[in-house]
Write an enzyme that holds these catalytic residues in place. Sequence first.
Site, PDB file in Angstrom:
ATOM      1  N   GLY A   9     107.084  17.209  26.966  1.00 48.87           N
ATOM      2  CA  GLY A   9     107.561  18.091  25.905  1.00 48.87           C
ATOM      3  C   GLY A   9     106.766  19.378  26.001  1.00 48.87           C
ATOM      4  N   THR A  33     105.028  21.848  24.411  1.00 51.53           N
ATOM      5  CA  THR A  33     103.646  22.067  23.935  1.00 51.53           C
ATOM      6  C   THR A  33     102.722  20.937  24.378  1.00 51.53           C
ATOM      7  OG1 THR A  33     104.323  21.043  21.856  1.00 51.53           O
ATOM      8  CG2 THR A  33     104.241  23.475  21.920  1.00 51.53           C
ATOM      9  N   GLY A  65     106.780  27.550  32.914  1.00 50.18           N
ATOM     10  CA  GLY A  65     106.231  28.368  31.839  1.00 50.18           C
ATOM     11  C   GLY A  65     105.108  27.654  31.084  1.00 50.18           C
ATOM     12  N   ASP A  66     105.271  26.355  30.841  1.00 48.63           N
ATOM     13  CA  ASP A  66     104.249  25.587  30.103  1.00 48.63           C
ATOM     14  C   ASP A  66     102.927  25.583  30.868  1.00 48.63           C
ATOM     15  OD1 ASP A  66     106.432  24.931  28.500  1.00 48.63           O
ATOM     16  OD2 ASP A  66     106.707  22.968  29.442  1.00 48.63           O
TER      17      ASP A  66
HETATM   18  P1  ADP Z   1     109.917  29.323  32.012  1.00 47.47           P
HETATM   19  O1  ADP Z   1     109.658  27.974  32.615  1.00 47.47           O
HETATM   20  O2  ADP Z   1     109.323  29.438  30.649  1.00 47.47           O
HETATM   21  O3  ADP Z   1     111.342  29.772  32.091  1.00 47.47           O
HETATM   22  P2  ADP Z   1     109.436  31.283  34.094  1.00 47.47           P
HETATM   23  O4  ADP Z   1     110.604  30.780  34.867  1.00 47.47           O
HETATM   24  O5  ADP Z   1     109.521  32.680  33.667  1.00 47.47           O
HETATM   25  O6  ADP Z   1     109.056  30.356  32.849  1.00 47.47           O
HETATM   26  O7  ADP Z   1     108.177  31.062  35.014  1.00 47.47           O
HETATM   27  C1  ADP Z   1     106.852  30.985  34.573  1.00 47.47           C
HETATM   28  C2  ADP Z   1     105.935  31.272  35.729  1.00 47.47           C
HETATM   29  O8  ADP Z   1     106.166  30.296  36.752  1.00 47.47           O
HETATM   30  C3  ADP Z   1     106.167  32.605  36.377  1.00 47.47           C
HETATM   31  O9  ADP Z   1     105.414  33.633  35.761  1.00 47.47           O
HETATM   32  C4  ADP Z   1     105.680  32.345  37.793  1.00 47.47           C
HETATM   33  O10 ADP Z   1     104.281  32.422  37.845  1.00 47.47           O
HETATM   34  C5  ADP Z   1     106.087  30.898  38.029  1.00 47.47           C
HETATM   35  N1  ADP Z   1     107.402  30.808  38.679  1.00 47.47           N
HETATM   36  C6  ADP Z   1     108.570  30.411  38.133  1.00 47.47           C
HETATM   37  N2  ADP Z   1     109.562  30.412  39.042  1.00 47.47           N
HETATM   38  C7  ADP Z   1     109.016  30.828  40.203  1.00 47.47           C
HETATM   39  C8  ADP Z   1     109.495  31.019  41.541  1.00 47.47           C
HETATM   40  N3  ADP Z   1     110.771  30.805  41.859  1.00 47.47           N
HETATM   41  N4  ADP Z   1     108.613  31.448  42.471  1.00 47.47           N
HETATM   42  C9  ADP Z   1     107.331  31.665  42.151  1.00 47.47           C
HETATM   43  N5  ADP Z   1     106.805  31.482  40.932  1.00 47.47           N
HETATM   44  C10 ADP Z   1     107.632  31.079  39.967  1.00 47.47           C
END
Ligand code: ADP
Length: 307
Positions: free
Chosen positions: A31, A33, A260-261
């Site tokens: 989950g 958080t 993101g987490d």
């Molecule tokens: P969320 O899971 O909240 O949607 P993001 O997709 O924006 O978050 O990604 C969070 C972090 O994970 C990014 O800042 C980056 O560091 C890493 N990340 C996510 N997707 C990629 C990717 N395809 N290649 C490299 N790093 C990634």
Amino acid sequence: MRGKVRVVSIGECMVEFAPTSNGQFAMGFAGDTFNTAWYLRRLLPATATVSYLSAVGTDGMSDQMVGFMTAEGILTDTVQRVPGRSVGLYVIQLTNGERSFAYWRSTSAARLLAEDADRLWSALDGADLIYLSGITLAILSAEARVRLMASLARARAAGSKVAFDPNIRPGLWSDAPTMLQSISAMAAAADIVLPSHEDEARHFGDPDPVATAHRYAGSGSTLVVVKDGPMPVVTLHAGHAERHPVPVPSAPVVDTTAAGDSFNAGFLASFLTNANLSEAVAAGTSLAARVIAGPGALVRTAVGAVP
Ligand code: ADP
């Protein structure tokens, strides 16, 4: 870092059923958080404590979840037991390699985590860092949201820092205006806001991550850190915006669950230690790169053991 750092993460952990290669399902616990708390526990020194503020039932599945948290080094004296309720559940389905999620969480005990102001205060009192998300807010009643925000304001006045990931999930909210208003109000009352641009663009119409950062900073957030998948992370602090390129991961991307987490955990653990923004972003992107190289939310090979 001060001697004994105390972190409290607030939200809902669920039972997870993930498909395995033999057509069956493996049970786990995850989950948003909770994932961040799990990574924080492994990143912070043994002298730090990481507590999870939540609610579960009094049934066997709830016992198993609390047992898992404890085994992973997370303090659970802030997990309330609610008779007659149980924990939420989600099943991951794989269709032609695409993941989709089915949830059973509408009556989970965690929805009652903020029913009692005294209990909230005793959990938050003395925390150095308090972490929550838009999902934490979404699962609460309107009255409980107000109660939680009042407790967070009291904690901030007493010196706690509050970090918030908007994690916008429209399916969990009664309506869009309530969702956008609640998320904006919480972000305005947080020290650190950690949004993902994709969500923000869809729901707030931000044209780019810099616009997301300015919108939150304009409403009162002290530090905004905008994630954007493989694109640069944008930080905005004291009016100064910076772009931090995300290094190309050295391992192939297998599963972006908890990207993101885990970024948030890497960022916050580093920022708590030395308050250097660029280093904290690098710690976030480096952990996220290791997490997306493995399946599932809690990737043990991405971090060390419980200290
Ligand atoms: P969320 O899971 O909240 O949607 P993001 O997709 O924006 O978050 O990604 C969070 C972090 O994970 C990014 O800042 C980056 O560091 C890493 N990340 C996510 N997707 C990629 C990717 N395809 N290649 C490299 N790093 C990634």
